[in-house]
Write a protein that holds these residues in place. Structure first.
Motif, short mmCIF file in Angstrom:
data_model
loop_
_atom_site.label_atom_id
_atom_site.label_comp_id
_atom_site.label_asym_id
_atom_site.label_seq_id
_atom_site.Cartn_x
_atom_site.Cartn_y
_atom_site.Cartn_z
N PHE A 146 -2.00 -39.37 22.56
CA PHE A 146 -2.98 -38.50 21.93
C PHE A 146 -3.12 -38.92 20.48
N MET A 147 -4.33 -39.30 20.08
CA MET A 147 -4.60 -39.79 18.72
C MET A 147 -5.34 -38.72 17.93
N ASP A 148 -4.67 -38.19 16.92
CA ASP A 148 -5.28 -37.18 16.06
C ASP A 148 -4.80 -37.46 14.64
N GLY A 149 -5.71 -37.80 13.76
CA GLY A 149 -5.35 -38.15 12.40
C GLY A 149 -6.07 -37.28 11.40
N PRO A 150 -6.16 -37.74 10.17
CA PRO A 150 -6.80 -36.95 9.11
C PRO A 150 -8.32 -36.97 9.16
N HIS A 151 -8.89 -37.65 10.13
CA HIS A 151 -10.35 -37.69 10.34
C HIS A 151 -11.09 -38.35 9.19
N LEU A 171 -16.96 -35.80 14.65
CA LEU A 171 -17.01 -35.49 13.23
C LEU A 171 -17.66 -36.66 12.49
N PRO A 172 -18.45 -36.39 11.46
CA PRO A 172 -19.18 -37.46 10.77
C PRO A 172 -18.30 -38.64 10.34
N ALA A 173 -17.11 -38.38 9.85
CA ALA A 173 -16.25 -39.47 9.38
C ALA A 173 -15.69 -40.33 10.51
N LEU A 174 -15.76 -39.84 11.75
CA LEU A 174 -15.21 -40.61 12.88
C LEU A 174 -16.27 -41.20 13.79
N LEU A 175 -17.53 -40.91 13.55
CA LEU A 175 -18.57 -41.45 14.43
C LEU A 175 -18.56 -42.98 14.47
N LYS A 176 -18.50 -43.63 13.33
CA LYS A 176 -18.49 -45.10 13.29
C LYS A 176 -17.22 -45.64 13.93
N PHE A 177 -16.07 -45.03 13.64
CA PHE A 177 -14.82 -45.46 14.26
C PHE A 177 -14.95 -45.44 15.78
N TRP A 178 -15.44 -44.34 16.32
CA TRP A 178 -15.55 -44.19 17.77
C TRP A 178 -16.56 -45.19 18.35
N ARG A 179 -17.71 -45.34 17.71
CA ARG A 179 -18.73 -46.27 18.22
C ARG A 179 -18.26 -47.71 18.18
N ASP A 180 -17.47 -48.07 17.17
CA ASP A 180 -17.01 -49.45 17.01
C ASP A 180 -15.70 -49.75 17.73
N LEU A 181 -15.09 -48.76 18.37
CA LEU A 181 -13.81 -48.96 19.04
C LEU A 181 -13.96 -50.00 20.14
N PRO A 182 -13.20 -51.11 20.07
CA PRO A 182 -13.39 -52.20 21.04
C PRO A 182 -12.63 -51.98 22.35
N LEU A 183 -12.73 -50.80 22.90
CA LEU A 183 -12.06 -50.46 24.16
C LEU A 183 -13.07 -49.84 25.11
N THR A 206 -16.32 -34.95 25.66
CA THR A 206 -16.43 -33.73 24.86
C THR A 206 -16.72 -32.51 25.72
N SER A 207 -17.52 -32.66 26.76
CA SER A 207 -17.85 -31.50 27.61
C SER A 207 -16.61 -30.96 28.31
N PHE A 208 -15.55 -31.75 28.40
CA PHE A 208 -14.29 -31.29 28.98
C PHE A 208 -13.26 -30.98 27.90
N GLY A 209 -13.57 -31.34 26.66
CA GLY A 209 -12.63 -31.20 25.56
C GLY A 209 -13.01 -30.06 24.65
N GLN A 210 -13.22 -30.38 23.38
CA GLN A 210 -13.52 -29.34 22.40
C GLN A 210 -14.70 -29.76 21.54
N TRP A 211 -15.28 -28.80 20.82
CA TRP A 211 -16.56 -28.98 20.13
C TRP A 211 -16.58 -30.14 19.15
N GLY A 212 -15.45 -30.50 18.51
CA GLY A 212 -15.42 -31.59 17.55
C GLY A 212 -15.46 -32.96 18.20
N GLY A 213 -15.41 -32.98 19.50
CA GLY A 213 -15.49 -34.24 20.24
C GLY A 213 -14.14 -34.67 20.76
N THR A 214 -14.14 -35.12 21.99
CA THR A 214 -12.94 -35.65 22.63
C THR A 214 -13.31 -36.95 23.31
N GLY A 215 -12.55 -37.99 23.05
CA GLY A 215 -12.82 -39.29 23.64
C GLY A 215 -11.64 -39.79 24.43
#
Length: 157
Positions: A84-89, A119-131, A137-146
């Motif tokens: 589970f990856m959760d950081g300072p966003h 969250l705005p600060a993580l959108l680029k991180f998530w889009r660029d993730l090479p995996l 998110t529909s199964f997770g929580q409002w801030g987004g779950t990947g």
């Protein structure tokens, strides 16, 4: 894709610290006490509320992007099937966390669950993730779950 069962480190024996065991059966009621220390949160169990013994489970939130934390938990990370990856966003820390994971030789490719990918600060991180990844998110929580699958252990780019 594999699905696992609940596992944890059992602190009631002198077993090898990297071993895990299935939960097994529990006689109810069981009283739980959570103790927060500088090292993390420890869960104690008692049948009578008087004798607590050693912690049955411990949680340490120390990974971050710190190479020393990765070294400290390298064996546990290498055996993990789910991380589970959760950081300072801020995006930068999450990127550094992924770079540190590249140094781990996983026994098998783990699944990674990312918190707050919308969250705005993580959108680029998530889009660029090479995996290979999936927005759940529909199964997770409002801030987004990947959900992402590590592919290649320490050879991951």
């Amino acid at each position: 894709m594999r699905w696992g069962c609940s596992l944890w480190r059992d602190k009631t024996s002198d077993q090898d610290d990297s071993q895990v065991k299935a939960p097994g059966s529990v006689t109810l009621p069981v009283l739980l006490r959570l103790v927060h220390t500088g090292e993390g949160i420890h869960v104690f169990a008692s049948k009578d509320g008087v004798q607590w013994g050693e912690p049955r489970m411990s949680h340490e939130a120390s990974f971050g992007a710190d190479p020393e934390a990765v070294d400290k938990h390298r064996d546990l990370l290498a055996a993990a099937e789910l991380i589970f990856m959760d950081g300072p966003h801020d995006g930068a820390t999450e990127t550094a966390m992924m770079q540190q994971l590249q140094t781990v030789a996983f026994a098998s490719p783990p699944l990674l669950v990312f918190d707050d990918i919308k969250l705005p600060a993580l959108l680029k991180f998530w889009r660029d993730l090479p995996l290979a990844r999936l927005d759940i998110t529909s199964f997770g929580q409002w801030g987004g779950t990947g959900l992402a699958e590590w592919a290649g252990g320490s050879e991951q780019a």
